[in-house]
Design a protein around this motif. Structure first.
Motif, PDB file in Angstrom:
ATOM      1  N   ALA A  75     -37.101 -50.275  46.002  1.00 61.14           N
ATOM      2  CA  ALA A  75     -37.291 -49.211  47.649  1.00 61.14           C
ATOM      3  C   ALA A  75     -36.338 -48.588  47.699  1.00 61.14           C
ATOM      4  O   ALA A  75     -36.110 -47.617  47.742  1.00 61.14           O
ATOM      5  N   VAL A  76     -34.459 -49.362  46.771  1.00 66.79           N
ATOM      6  CA  VAL A  76     -33.769 -48.637  47.618  1.00 66.79           C
ATOM      7  C   VAL A  76     -33.847 -47.118  45.899  1.00 66.79           C
ATOM      8  O   VAL A  76     -32.507 -46.064  46.528  1.00 66.79           O
ATOM      9  N   ALA A  77     -34.326 -48.341  45.207  1.00 67.08           N
ATOM     10  CA  ALA A  77     -33.749 -47.548  44.064  1.00 67.08           C
ATOM     11  C   ALA A  77     -34.692 -46.193  44.183  1.00 67.08           C
ATOM     12  O   ALA A  77     -34.478 -45.088  43.158  1.00 67.08           O
ATOM     13  N   ARG A  78     -36.057 -45.874  44.457  1.00 61.86           N
ATOM     14  CA  ARG A  78     -36.781 -45.502  44.716  1.00 61.86           C
ATOM     15  C   ARG A  78     -36.400 -44.201  46.013  1.00 61.86           C
ATOM     16  O   ARG A  78     -35.609 -43.247  45.610  1.00 61.86           O
ATOM     17  N   HIS A  79     -34.955 -44.431  47.071  1.00 60.60           N
ATOM     18  CA  HIS A  79     -34.193 -44.063  47.728  1.00 60.60           C
ATOM     19  C   HIS A  79     -33.432 -42.926  47.098  1.00 60.60           C
ATOM     20  O   HIS A  79     -33.738 -41.790  47.611  1.00 60.60           O
ATOM     21  N   ARG A  80     -32.634 -43.785  46.311  1.00 64.59           N
ATOM     22  CA  ARG A  80     -31.282 -43.623  45.641  1.00 64.59           C
ATOM     23  C   ARG A  80     -32.009 -42.212  45.128  1.00 64.59           C
ATOM     24  O   ARG A  80     -31.628 -40.619  44.480  1.00 64.59           O
ATOM     25  N   ALA A  81     -32.880 -42.046  43.739  1.00 63.73           N
ATOM     26  CA  ALA A  81     -33.419 -41.593  43.143  1.00 63.73           C
ATOM     27  C   ALA A  81     -34.380 -39.970  43.880  1.00 63.73           C
ATOM     28  O   ALA A  81     -33.675 -38.674  43.283  1.00 63.73           O
ATOM     29  N   ARG A  82     -34.759 -39.938  45.299  1.00 66.37           N
ATOM     30  CA  ARG A  82     -35.651 -38.984  45.516  1.00 66.37           C
ATOM     31  C   ARG A  82     -33.748 -38.156  46.626  1.00 66.37           C
ATOM     32  O   ARG A  82     -34.018 -37.001  46.441  1.00 66.37           O
TER      33      ARG A  82
END
Length: 85
Positions: A75-82
């Motif tokens: 979830a953190v990785a997806r958030h940072r990618a966004r």
């Protein structure tokens, strides 16, 4: 059936060492579980870099990650990618 016991399975002879008997019983239990559930409750973690398998014991069988930590990391990785796009 023997020794007055109910029907049961032996996965390894009693003469084998403890580690060997535990491995055999674990493999046998997993085989029985997979046969009875047809593999429907077995999954692999969806987090990139995690290749662990798990058994989904949840009520609705929707588990996607090996652990809560894997889910949070993803979830953190997806958030940072966004944020970067």
């Amino acid at each position: 059936m023997h020794d007055g016991l109910d029907p049961h399975l032996h996965f390894a002879p009693d003469s084998d060492g403890l580690a060997s008997r535990v491995r055999a019983a674990t493999a046998g239990g997993l085989a029985i579980f997979l046969a009875e559930t047809r593999g429907a409750r077995l999954g692999t973690c969806r987090r990139i870099g995690c290749d662990r398998a798990f058994v989904d014991l949840g009520r609705n069988a929707t588990r996607r990650y090996y652990s809560t930590r894997c889910g949070n990391t993803d979830a953190v990785a997806r958030h940072r990618a966004r944020l970067q796009s």
